[in-house]
Scaffold this motif. Structure first.
Motif, PDB file in Angstrom:
ATOM      1  N   HIS A 195     -37.490   0.049  25.379  1.00 28.46           N
ATOM      2  CA  HIS A 195     -38.017   1.278  24.776  1.00 28.46           C
ATOM      3  C   HIS A 195     -39.509   1.437  25.028  1.00 28.46           C
ATOM      4  N   ILE A 196     -40.268   0.344  24.933  1.00 28.91           N
ATOM      5  CA  ILE A 196     -41.703   0.403  25.214  1.00 28.91           C
ATOM      6  C   ILE A 196     -41.941   0.816  26.670  1.00 28.91           C
ATOM      7  N   LYS A 197     -41.178   0.243  27.581  1.00 26.54           N
ATOM      8  CA  LYS A 197     -41.317   0.580  29.000  1.00 26.54           C
ATOM      9  C   LYS A 197     -41.039   2.065  29.233  1.00 26.54           C
ATOM     10  N   ASN A 198     -39.949   2.586  28.655  1.00 25.25           N
ATOM     11  CA  ASN A 198     -39.608   3.998  28.822  1.00 25.25           C
ATOM     12  C   ASN A 198     -40.658   4.901  28.181  1.00 25.25           C
ATOM     13  N   LEU A 199     -41.151   4.488  27.010  1.00 18.96           N
ATOM     14  CA  LEU A 199     -42.181   5.271  26.318  1.00 18.96           C
ATOM     15  C   LEU A 199     -43.450   5.349  27.160  1.00 18.96           C
ATOM     16  N   ARG A 200     -43.878   4.219  27.699  1.00 17.81           N
ATOM     17  CA  ARG A 200     -45.079   4.198  28.538  1.00 17.81           C
ATOM     18  C   ARG A 200     -44.921   5.113  29.755  1.00 17.81           C
ATOM     19  N   HIS A 201     -43.750   5.079  30.349  1.00 19.01           N
ATOM     20  CA  HIS A 201     -43.498   5.924  31.525  1.00 19.01           C
ATOM     21  C   HIS A 201     -43.604   7.401  31.160  1.00 19.01           C
ATOM     22  N   LYS A 202     -43.027   7.785  30.028  1.00 14.92           N
ATOM     23  CA  LYS A 202     -42.996   9.196  29.644  1.00 14.92           C
ATOM     24  C   LYS A 202     -44.370   9.751  29.290  1.00 14.92           C
ATOM     25  N   ILE A 203     -45.241   8.899  28.707  1.00 18.38           N
ATOM     26  CA  ILE A 203     -46.575   9.384  28.320  1.00 18.38           C
ATOM     27  C   ILE A 203     -47.625   9.060  29.389  1.00 18.38           C
ATOM     28  N   GLY A 204     -47.152   8.600  30.560  1.00 18.24           N
ATOM     29  CA  GLY A 204     -48.057   8.308  31.659  1.00 18.24           C
ATOM     30  C   GLY A 204     -49.046   7.214  31.335  1.00 18.24           C
ATOM     31  N   ASP A 205     -48.564   6.190  30.658  1.00 15.91           N
ATOM     32  CA  ASP A 205     -49.434   5.122  30.174  1.00 15.91           C
ATOM     33  C   ASP A 205     -49.407   3.937  31.133  1.00 15.91           C
ATOM     34  N   SER A 206     -50.350   3.932  32.069  1.00 18.07           N
ATOM     35  CA  SER A 206     -50.397   2.837  33.042  1.00 18.07           C
ATOM     36  C   SER A 206     -51.809   2.716  33.585  1.00 18.07           C
ATOM     37  N   GLY A 207     -52.099   1.565  34.172  1.00 20.67           N
ATOM     38  CA  GLY A 207     -53.388   1.355  34.803  1.00 20.67           C
ATOM     39  C   GLY A 207     -54.521   1.171  33.812  1.00 20.67           C
ATOM     40  N   HIS A 208     -55.730   1.418  34.279  1.00 23.08           N
ATOM     41  CA  HIS A 208     -56.927   1.227  33.454  1.00 23.08           C
ATOM     42  C   HIS A 208     -56.938   2.203  32.277  1.00 23.08           C
ATOM     43  N   GLY A 209     -57.321   1.719  31.113  1.00 28.72           N
ATOM     44  CA  GLY A 209     -57.399   2.565  29.927  1.00 28.72           C
ATOM     45  C   GLY A 209     -56.052   2.911  29.337  1.00 28.72           C
ATOM     46  N   SER A 210     -55.093   2.008  29.474  1.00 30.22           N
ATOM     47  CA  SER A 210     -53.752   2.263  28.937  1.00 30.22           C
ATOM     48  C   SER A 210     -53.805   2.455  27.431  1.00 30.22           C
ATOM     49  N   ILE A 211     -52.857   3.194  26.901  1.00 34.39           N
ATOM     50  CA  ILE A 211     -52.821   3.525  25.480  1.00 34.39           C
ATOM     51  C   ILE A 211     -52.194   2.389  24.680  1.00 34.39           C
ATOM     52  N   ILE A 212     -50.995   1.999  25.064  1.00 38.55           N
ATOM     53  CA  ILE A 212     -50.289   0.920  24.359  1.00 38.55           C
ATOM     54  C   ILE A 212     -50.593  -0.398  25.051  1.00 38.55           C
ATOM     55  N   ARG A 213     -51.267  -1.278  24.353  1.00 40.30           N
ATOM     56  CA  ARG A 213     -51.641  -2.563  24.938  1.00 40.30           C
ATOM     57  C   ARG A 213     -50.734  -3.668  24.390  1.00 40.30           C
ATOM     58  N   THR A 214     -50.360  -4.573  25.263  1.00 33.92           N
ATOM     59  CA  THR A 214     -49.543  -5.716  24.855  1.00 33.92           C
ATOM     60  C   THR A 214     -50.451  -6.864  24.427  1.00 33.92           C
ATOM     61  N   ILE A 215     -50.174  -7.433  23.267  1.00 32.66           N
ATOM     62  CA  ILE A 215     -50.861  -8.639  22.823  1.00 32.66           C
ATOM     63  C   ILE A 215     -49.873  -9.786  22.995  1.00 32.66           C
ATOM     64  N   ARG A 216     -50.102 -10.587  23.988  1.00 31.78           N
ATOM     65  CA  ARG A 216     -49.146 -11.623  24.357  1.00 31.78           C
ATOM     66  C   ARG A 216     -48.873 -12.566  23.181  1.00 31.78           C
ATOM     67  N   GLY A 217     -47.598 -12.766  22.883  1.00 30.49           N
ATOM     68  CA  GLY A 217     -47.200 -13.647  21.800  1.00 30.49           C
ATOM     69  C   GLY A 217     -47.269 -13.025  20.426  1.00 30.49           C
ATOM     70  N   VAL A 218     -47.733 -11.777  20.341  1.00 32.06           N
ATOM     71  CA  VAL A 218     -47.863 -11.109  19.035  1.00 32.06           C
ATOM     72  C   VAL A 218     -47.060  -9.813  19.004  1.00 32.06           C
ATOM     73  N   GLY A 219     -47.489  -8.844  19.800  1.00 31.87           N
ATOM     74  CA  GLY A 219     -46.830  -7.540  19.770  1.00 31.87           C
ATOM     75  C   GLY A 219     -47.630  -6.513  20.547  1.00 31.87           C
ATOM     76  N   TYR A 220     -47.989  -5.409  19.877  1.00 32.12           N
ATOM     77  CA  TYR A 220     -48.637  -4.290  20.569  1.00 32.12           C
ATOM     78  C   TYR A 220     -49.740  -3.707  19.702  1.00 32.12           C
ATOM     79  N   ILE A 221     -50.632  -2.956  20.369  1.00 31.34           N
ATOM     80  CA  ILE A 221     -51.716  -2.291  19.645  1.00 31.34           C
ATOM     81  C   ILE A 221     -52.160  -1.063  20.425  1.00 31.34           C
ATOM     82  N   ILE A 222     -52.520  -0.014  19.688  1.00 29.33           N
ATOM     83  CA  ILE A 222     -53.237   1.123  20.251  1.00 29.33           C
ATOM     84  C   ILE A 222     -54.663   0.989  19.751  1.00 29.33           C
ATOM     85  N   LYS A 223     -55.586   0.714  20.668  1.00 32.99           N
ATOM     86  CA  LYS A 223     -56.941   0.342  20.260  1.00 32.99           C
ATOM     87  C   LYS A 223     -57.981   1.101  21.038  1.00 32.99           C
ATOM     88  N   GLY A 224     -59.030   1.536  20.331  1.00 33.41           N
ATOM     89  CA  GLY A 224     -60.147   2.200  20.980  1.00 33.41           C
ATOM     90  C   GLY A 224     -60.556   3.436  20.238  1.00 33.41           C
TER      91      GLY A 224
END
Length: 227
Positions: A195-224
């Motif tokens: 679901h995260i992968k599909n969501l990122r694709h739909k909102i064009g979330d990739s490359g530098h300045g991504s919206i949804i960031r993965t925190i390895r071993g924890v989860g996710y964050i929208i930060k900034g």
């Protein structure tokens, strides 16, 4: 608006969750006082509906602990007891309202609306981050002014992450919010990733300045910053 409902009656919790989610509120639930405190100190809420008679830690002690911690979140106390001492104790500890069981759902809804008005709760239904906008009422998402079609699960994931902007959200909390008790970590472990992968694709979330960031071993964050 995000509400935590705390009660040891699962049937009542399910009924209240369904009713409030039908009114576009975000809802989390807890079956005992310890679970309630874990959730309250893990993420912010706009309102707490708190039963007094709870296992592990009763509602009055939960209320006392969050007020001592400086948490000013409005609280509506629930109880099946009729003694006025409980009401007085709750109000003295910082409860904002009080409702005795059994109660009318319409009355509870009216008290919640009144409490939000008194507390100056958030009225803007639109959650924003940079050029991304999510309307919690119309349930529409737009990126750079263009509407984005999301599934119900994808919308819930994005809404939860935006609501907790600048806070790390664990995979457990995210799956619990989106799938509730139906989530089985043994058979559905990759559901969130898909679901995260599909969501990122739909909102064009990739490359530098991504919206949804993965925190390895924890989860996710929208930060900034928003802009």
């Amino acid at each position: 608006m995000k509400i935590l409902i705390v009660d040891d009656e699962q049937i009542l919790l399910d009924q209240l969750r369904q009713a409030f989610e039908g009114q576009r509120y975000m809802v989390e639930t807890a079956l005992d006082g310890e679970q309630a405190l874990d959730k309250l100190f893990d993420a912010p809420f706009d309102l707490i509906i708190l039963d007094i008679m709870l296992p592990k830690q009763d509602g009055l002690s939960v209320l006392r602990e969050i007020r001592q911690a400086g948490m000013s979140t409005p609280v509506i106390m629930l109880t099946a007891k009729v003694e006025s001492d409980d009401k007085i104790a709750g109000l003295d500890l910082g409860a904002d309202d009080y409702l005795s069981k059994p109660f009318s759902l319409d009355e509870l809804m009216a008290r919640v609306r009144a409490l939000f008005r008194r507390s100056g709760g958030q009225t803007d239904p639109v959650l924003c981050f940079k050029d991304l906008q999510l309307d919690t009422v119309s349930r529409e998402v737009a990126k750079a002014g263009r509407l984005v079609e999301l599934t119900a699960r994808e919308f819930s994931i994005l809404e939860f992450l935006l609501y907790n902007k600048n806070r790390a959200v664990s995979r457990f909390n995210l799956t619990e919010h989106v799938w509730g008790d139906t989530f089985d970590p043994f058979t559905m472990s990759n559901f969130l990733d898909v679901h995260i992968k599909n969501l990122r694709h739909k909102i064009g979330d990739s490359g530098h300045g991504s919206i949804i960031r993965t925190i390895r071993g924890v989860g996710y964050i929208i930060k900034g910053e928003d802009k």
